[in-house]
Design an enzyme around this catalytic site. Structure first.
Site, PDB file in Angstrom:
ATOM      1  N   HIS A  80      -4.012  -1.162  -9.385  1.00  0.00           N
ATOM      2  CA  HIS A  80      -5.169  -1.506  -8.502  1.00  0.00           C
ATOM      3  C   HIS A  80      -5.802  -0.125  -8.237  1.00  0.00           C
ATOM      4  O   HIS A  80      -5.058   0.419  -7.342  1.00  0.00           O
ATOM      5  CB  HIS A  80      -5.014  -2.423  -7.545  1.00  0.00           C
ATOM      6  CG  HIS A  80      -6.202  -2.641  -6.532  1.00  0.00           C
ATOM      7  ND1 HIS A  80      -5.927  -2.255  -5.326  1.00  0.00           N
ATOM      8  CD2 HIS A  80      -7.439  -3.114  -6.676  1.00  0.00           C
ATOM      9  CE1 HIS A  80      -7.333  -2.398  -4.587  1.00  0.00           C
ATOM     10  NE2 HIS A  80      -7.933  -2.964  -5.407  1.00  0.00           N
TER      11      HIS A  80
ATOM     12  N   HIS B 148     -13.041   5.204  -4.360  1.00  0.00           N
ATOM     13  CA  HIS B 148     -12.692   4.148  -3.372  1.00  0.00           C
ATOM     14  C   HIS B 148     -12.733   4.579  -1.874  1.00  0.00           C
ATOM     15  O   HIS B 148     -11.943   5.092  -1.371  1.00  0.00           O
ATOM     16  CB  HIS B 148     -11.324   3.915  -3.895  1.00  0.00           C
ATOM     17  CG  HIS B 148     -10.816   2.557  -3.170  1.00  0.00           C
ATOM     18  ND1 HIS B 148      -9.751   2.335  -2.465  1.00  0.00           N
ATOM     19  CD2 HIS B 148     -11.531   1.440  -3.018  1.00  0.00           C
ATOM     20  CE1 HIS B 148      -9.616   0.870  -2.168  1.00  0.00           C
ATOM     21  NE2 HIS B 148     -10.650   0.315  -2.376  1.00  0.00           N
TER      22      HIS B 148
END
Length: 308
Positions: A28, A102
């Site tokens: 992830h 991110h």
């Protein structure tokens, strides 16, 4: 045991099983180990205006980093699915240079990492790598089309003959026979429909919570939908920080960070995976801190349970 070549070591009867019926370890936010504390903040949106504050960027970096090791190390550990979130930095002097993101942008650009993956795929021809490209942050309307075209052309150039064309039943044996071992999922219907080497979006189920009970409940709902699945799907074990003031109870822990939180919860999530596997199908199982907690071994061994 090494899992750097686990696909080629699966029992022969699994070589003809569709890839979306195999249990495949995934990561992830795969590039979050590389976040650049010197870049501007791009999420959460409410913090963008405070990007100049170094200590705030440092907090974002600490709590946005879900992985600890490089892409090559993840590949060597046995990870075969990568969650790659693409972004363009505003005002970049190179009009087509792209990064991952991110919370912050990465230090390393997209082309460098795709080349790194290609080098690994070249030397492990029986291991099939699945790349999921998504988000495309900063692809504003005026520049979106040339950016997508540039990225797609680069994908075709760098992976070349290793790209598996879209098919209804991809299998290990089929990939090996054709000499293909890279699958690229492109989360933009306009482009994934237009190119036969770009696979459509892969659904990613996740709990959107820091609470394991809520995470597993939402995952069960998603997995129930996939009982007759004929395409890839992801069961995301990752916890998610809240987008509310309650986030403070996590990020104000001075001596803690997100990877520690994920590491502490991973053993219980893996126990749930082993229990749930007999009830609902699992294809790609993605996690944070993929080299921790026997994650890869647990997911790969699920494939052997099908033979019992």
């Amino acid at each position: 045991m090494s899992y750097s070549d686990w696909m080629s070591q699966l029992p022969a009867e699994l070589h003809t099983t569709p890839l979306f019926k195999l249990a495949i370890p995934g990561s992830h936010d795969s590039m979050s180990y590389d976040l650049d504390v010197h870049s501007r903040i791009i999420e959460p949106k409410r913090l963008i205006r405070f990007s100049r504050i170094y200590c705030l960027r440092k907090v974002v970096q600490i709590w946005a980093a879900t992985q600890e090791v490089s892409i090559t190390e993840q590949l060597n550990a046995g990870v075969r699915y990568f969650d790659l979130r693409i972004a363009r930095k505003p005002n970049d002097t190179d009009p087509t240079r792209l990064y991952f993101h991110h919370g912050l942008y990465t230090r390393t650009d997209v082309e460098t990492i795709l080349r790194e993956i290609n080098v690994w795929a070249e030397s492990h021809r029986k291991e099939v790598v699945i790349l999921s490209l998504s988000h495309f942050e900063g692809f504003d309307k005026k520049i979106a089309s040339p950016l997508h075209q540039h990225l797609i052309n680069f994908i075709k150039e760098v992976f070349g003959a290793k790209l598996l064309l879209k098919t209804n039943t991809p299998t290990l044996k089929g990939c090996w026979n054709e000499g293909k071992n890279v699958i690229v999922s492109y989360d933009h219907p306009s482009y994934s429909h237009s190119f036969n080497f770009l696979w459509r979006k892969i659904t990613y189920y996740y709990g959107n919570s820091m609470d394991r009970t809520q995470i597993t409940a939402k995952l069960c709902q998603g997995l129930e939908k996939e009982k007759s699945a004929k395409y890839f799907f992801v069961c995301g074990l990752n916890p998610t920080l809240p987008h509310s003031p309650s986030i403070l109870k996590y990020i104000l822990r001075i001596c803690d960070n997100f990877t520690n939180v994920a590491r502490r919860g991973l053993p219980k999530m893996l126990r749930w995976v082993k229990q749930q596997y007999s009830k609902t199908p699992m294809n790609i199982v993605a996690s944070d801190v993929v080299t921790r907690g026997n994650f890869v071994a647990t997911i790969v061994k699920l494939n052997l349970e099908k033979r019992q």
